[in-house]
Design an enzyme around this catalytic site. Structure first.
Site, PDB file in Angstrom:
ATOM      1  CG  ASP A 194       4.420   4.597  -1.917  1.00  0.00           C
ATOM      2  OD1 ASP A 194       4.004   5.725  -1.606  1.00  0.00           O
ATOM      3  OD2 ASP A 194       4.635   3.686  -1.102  1.00  0.00           O
ATOM      4  N   GLY A 250       6.630   2.525   5.763  1.00  0.00           N
ATOM      5  CA  GLY A 250       6.404   3.882   5.268  1.00  0.00           C
ATOM      6  C   GLY A 250       7.496   4.375   4.339  1.00  0.00           C
ATOM      7  CG  LEU A 251      11.238   4.075   4.992  1.00  0.00           C
ATOM      8  CD1 LEU A 251      12.645   3.644   5.400  1.00  0.00           C
ATOM      9  CD2 LEU A 251      11.161   5.606   4.986  1.00  0.00           C
ATOM     10  N   GLY A 252       8.166   2.865   1.315  1.00  0.00           N
ATOM     11  CA  GLY A 252       7.904   2.497  -0.084  1.00  0.00           C
ATOM     12  C   GLY A 252       8.597   1.235  -0.549  1.00  0.00           C
ATOM     13  CB  ALA A 264       6.410   1.530  -4.498  1.00  0.00           C
ATOM     14  CB  ALA A 265      11.522   0.175  -4.011  1.00  0.00           C
ATOM     15  N   GLY A 289       6.918  -2.426   4.900  1.00  0.00           N
ATOM     16  CA  GLY A 289       5.705  -1.884   5.521  1.00  0.00           C
ATOM     17  C   GLY A 289       5.960  -0.771   6.511  1.00  0.00           C
TER      18      GLY A 289
HETATM   19  O1  PMV Z   1       3.097   3.371   4.090  1.00  0.00           O
HETATM   20  P1  PMV Z   1       3.195   3.559   2.621  1.00  0.00           P
HETATM   21  O2  PMV Z   1       4.575   3.953   2.189  1.00  0.00           O
HETATM   22  O3  PMV Z   1       2.590   2.434   1.843  1.00  0.00           O
HETATM   23  O4  PMV Z   1       2.310   4.852   2.268  1.00  0.00           O
HETATM   24  C1  PMV Z   1       0.910   4.848   2.322  1.00  0.00           C
HETATM   25  C2  PMV Z   1       0.461   6.211   1.922  1.00  0.00           C
HETATM   26  C3  PMV Z   1      -1.042   6.420   1.935  1.00  0.00           C
HETATM   27  O5  PMV Z   1      -1.255   7.771   1.496  1.00  0.00           O
HETATM   28  C4  PMV Z   1      -1.597   6.278   3.331  1.00  0.00           C
HETATM   29  C5  PMV Z   1      -1.767   5.459   1.014  1.00  0.00           C
HETATM   30  C6  PMV Z   1      -1.424   5.662  -0.444  1.00  0.00           C
HETATM   31  O6  PMV Z   1      -1.519   4.686  -1.209  1.00  0.00           O
HETATM   32  O7  PMV Z   1      -1.117   6.792  -0.856  1.00  0.00           O
END
Ligand code: PMV
Length: 327
Positions: free
Chosen positions: A163, A115-117, A120-121, A113
């Site tokens: 992501d 911001g580094l995905g 998704a990974a 959580g």
């Molecule tokens: O924090 P992350 O890596 O889940 O990124 C979220 C990115 C947003 O643009 C805020 C939402 C999205 O799904 O693109």
């Protein structure tokens, strides 16, 4: 038994605006999530070890419906389990084996959580490992599409394709709505600063949505981020690193105006700039988590390590390798 891995990512440009159809450019980084899938008679057993770099460790072995006994935010643990569950459903569907049982082990170097995905990974690697274990070889584009469905389900429809496509393909990618493609990029000298925290993506996306509906200038700000991304793509193609850095700085300012930065993220961004980074911005949903800076020298990493609020700082090279099976 099959082990697959997939990279995390930073947003060079365009998070949040991508939710409203503007383009975004995420880049895969050399921090990977590894997932091992082994057939069992029925059901799903998940073992998740070390789900983050520095924050906490999850040692968890139980039926996926059970709650592990650990001291972390419920929301993160539930989400983690949700991603694995949905990814296995996607693998069963792709292999036409709806009853297939699995033991799944998750090992991730990517903070949750932040911001580094990370999610998704994990979803991408889990789909790869489980489909391979069932004897099916999916192309990375299809894995990206299925992992997007996973995120879409777990995050209640609040997800872009950025992501998951980036993690499946590796390298730098461009995502605009459903149009996803890989792009050329120089080997950028990424430095990551991590405040040890996490933002609530759903709440942050909702906050931007409200601002955008209330104020024309907030909607204009979202569009301006799209303009930055288009300029950024041109700078990437010509390998103009100084221009990329300037645009990152601008992008951070606009994200901050939209209310998704935080004191610790701003402190890390300014520490990086003061140390001579060519650019710095938050990455991902914001609210807490990580910043990404560009600096070839060790200065930014050292400065971040002494910045109050920064828990970890490290280099993370662009990873050209997307999802793959490990030997
Ligand atoms: O924090 P992350 O890596 O889940 O990124 C979220 C990115 C947003 O643009 C805020 C939402 C999205 O799904 O693109």
């Amino acid at each position: 038994m099959v082990t697959a891995s997939a990279p995390g990512k930073v947003y060079l440009f365009g998070e949040h605006a991508v939710v409203y159809g503007e383009p975004a450019v995420p880049c895969a980084i050399e921090l990977r999530a590894q997932v091992t899938a082994t057939r069992r008679d029925s059901g799903l057993r998940v073992h998740a070890g070390d789900l983050t770099i520095d924050g906490f460790t999850v040692e968890y072995e139980a039926e996926a419906s059970d709650r592990p006994d650990i001291d972390v935010e419920d929301q993160l643990v539930e989400a983690g389990i949700g991603y694995v569950n949905e990814a296995i459903e996607q693998a069963r569907d792709a292999a036409d084996a709806p009853e297939a049982g699995f033991d799944v082990t998750v090992d991730s170097q990517i903070p949750l959580g932040a911001g580094l995905g990370s999610s998704a990974a994990v979803a991408v690697a889990a789909i790869k490992a489980a489909t391979r274990e069932l004897g099916v070889d999916l192309p990375p584009e299809e894995i990206a599409g299925r992992a997007y469905q996973v995120e879409h389900t777990v995050q209640d429809g609040q997800a872009s394709r950025a992501d998951t496509f980036c993690s499946a393909m590796g390298g730098a990618v461009r995502v605009e709505g459903d149009d996803c493609r890989t792009i050329e990029a120089p080997d950028l000298p990424f430095v990551i600063g991590y405040d040890g925290g996490a933002g609530n993506t759903g709440a942050l996306v909702a906050g931007v949505r409200e601002l955008r509906e209330e104020y024309d200038f907030a909607a204009d700000t979202v569009e301006a981020i799209g303009d930055i991304v288009r300029r950024g793509e041109a700078a990437l193609a010509d390998e103009r690193v100084a221009e990329i850095g300037r645009l990152m700085n601008f992008n951070h300012g606009l994200l901050s105006a939209l209310g998704v930065s935080s004191r610790s993220l701003d402190a890390m961004v300014w520490a990086a700039r003061d140390a001579g980074a060519v650019g710095a911005k938050l990455t991902g949903a914001g609210g807490g988590g990580c910043i990404v800076a560009l600096d070839e020298t060790p200065e930014t990493t050292s400065a971040l390590k002494y910045t109050p609020g920064c828990e970890d700082a490290f280099r993370a090279a662009l990873d050209p390798v997307g999802v793959c099976v490990e030997d």
